[in-house]
Design an enzyme around this catalytic site. Structure first.
Site, PDB file in Angstrom:
ATOM      1  N   ALA A  64       0.708  -1.101  -0.037  1.00  8.30           N
ATOM      2  CA  ALA A  64       0.037   0.074   0.126  1.00  8.30           C
ATOM      3  C   ALA A  64       0.851   1.277  -0.020  1.00  8.30           C
ATOM      4  O   ALA A  64       0.768   2.116   0.703  1.00  8.30           O
ATOM      5  CB  ALA A  64      -0.991   0.001   1.225  1.00  8.30           C
ATOM      6  N   CYS A  65       1.804   1.181  -0.763  1.00  5.38           N
ATOM      7  CA  CYS A  65       2.888   2.361  -1.029  1.00  5.38           C
ATOM      8  C   CYS A  65       2.917   3.173  -2.081  1.00  5.38           C
ATOM      9  O   CYS A  65       2.543   2.394  -3.262  1.00  5.38           O
ATOM     10  CB  CYS A  65       4.098   1.614  -0.675  1.00  5.38           C
ATOM     11  SG  CYS A  65       5.687   2.954  -0.784  1.00  5.38           S
ATOM     12  N   GLY A  66       3.135   4.372  -2.479  1.00  6.01           N
ATOM     13  CA  GLY A  66       3.264   4.948  -3.598  1.00  6.01           C
ATOM     14  C   GLY A  66       4.329   4.271  -4.724  1.00  6.01           C
ATOM     15  O   GLY A  66       4.092   4.309  -5.754  1.00  6.01           O
ATOM     16  N   THR A  68       4.769   1.106  -4.743  1.00  8.56           N
ATOM     17  CA  THR A  68       4.023  -0.342  -4.732  1.00  8.56           C
ATOM     18  C   THR A  68       4.191  -0.766  -6.294  1.00  8.56           C
ATOM     19  O   THR A  68       4.450  -2.085  -6.973  1.00  8.56           O
ATOM     20  CB  THR A  68       2.691  -0.678  -4.191  1.00  8.56           C
ATOM     21  OG1 THR A  68       2.902  -0.479  -2.865  1.00  8.56           O
ATOM     22  CG2 THR A  68       2.151  -2.096  -4.573  1.00  8.56           C
TER      23      THR A  68
END
Length: 190
Positions: A64-66, A68
């Site tokens: 759930a990361c930018g 990803t």
């Protein structure tokens, strides 16, 4: 009662002694970056020494990361070079913005469904701070590239000899020319 010792018994004992000695030598020859056993995403222990002789990229990942979407680039890089002795090891971690909150099963489902990841994935670990996994303690303190993990998707490249030969910041994409060049150079080294 007197026992007779046949020459075959002696040969068998000698073979066992040689095998034990050879195992001990091999165990001592495992480079520190690969001298770890961790659980894979399904909870089975994996001795990283099995990757000795390959070029290995170790990446702390998050769902759930930018960053990803780098999963897609990692998968493409793996697919392109895996037959040449390249492997990517993904280590889910939740230290940065709590961006890997899921269970191992949820992480595996996400990676398979969204990015068709088929490089080895491991159980969630701690890559920075209290409870840091020994592998990441080694990577961040005992190599030519020391320093805390800055964020998700930090990349360490391990050469065929088991030495860490490069480190790439999280924002550097796996398909960046610098990364590809280092992978190709490492694969060319025998």
């Amino acid at each position: 009662m007197k026992m007779r010792v046949s020459p075959w018994m002696l040969l068998g004992a000698a073979a066992v002694a040689v095998a034990v000695t050879q195992h001990d030598v091999e165990a001592k020859d495992v480079p520190p970056a690969l001298n770890h056993t961790l659980k894979d995403i399904d909870g089975k222990p994996v001795d990283l020494s099995k990757y000795q002789g390959k070029v290995v990229m170790m990446v702390n990942v998050a769902s759930a990361c930018g960053l990803t979407p780098q999963y897609a680039d990692l998968q493409a890089l793996y697919a392109k070079y895996k037959d040449q002795g390249f492997v990517i090891l993904g280590f889910p971690a939740n230290e940065f913005g709590k961006q890997e909150p899921g269970s191992d099963a949820e992480i595996k489902e996400f990676c398979n469904a969204k990015y068709k990841v088929n490089f080895p994935m491991f159980s969630k670990i701690v890559v920075k701070g209290e409870g840091q996994a020994p592998l990441y303690k080694h990577l961040t303190t005992q190599t030519k590239f020391p320093g805390d993990i800055e964020w998700n998707f930090a990349k360490f490249l391990v050469g065929r000899n088991g030495e860490v030969i490069a480190r790439f910041k999280p924002q550097v994409k796996p398909n960046d020319a610098t990364v590809v060049s280092e992978v190709e150079k490492a694969l060319a080294a025998k």
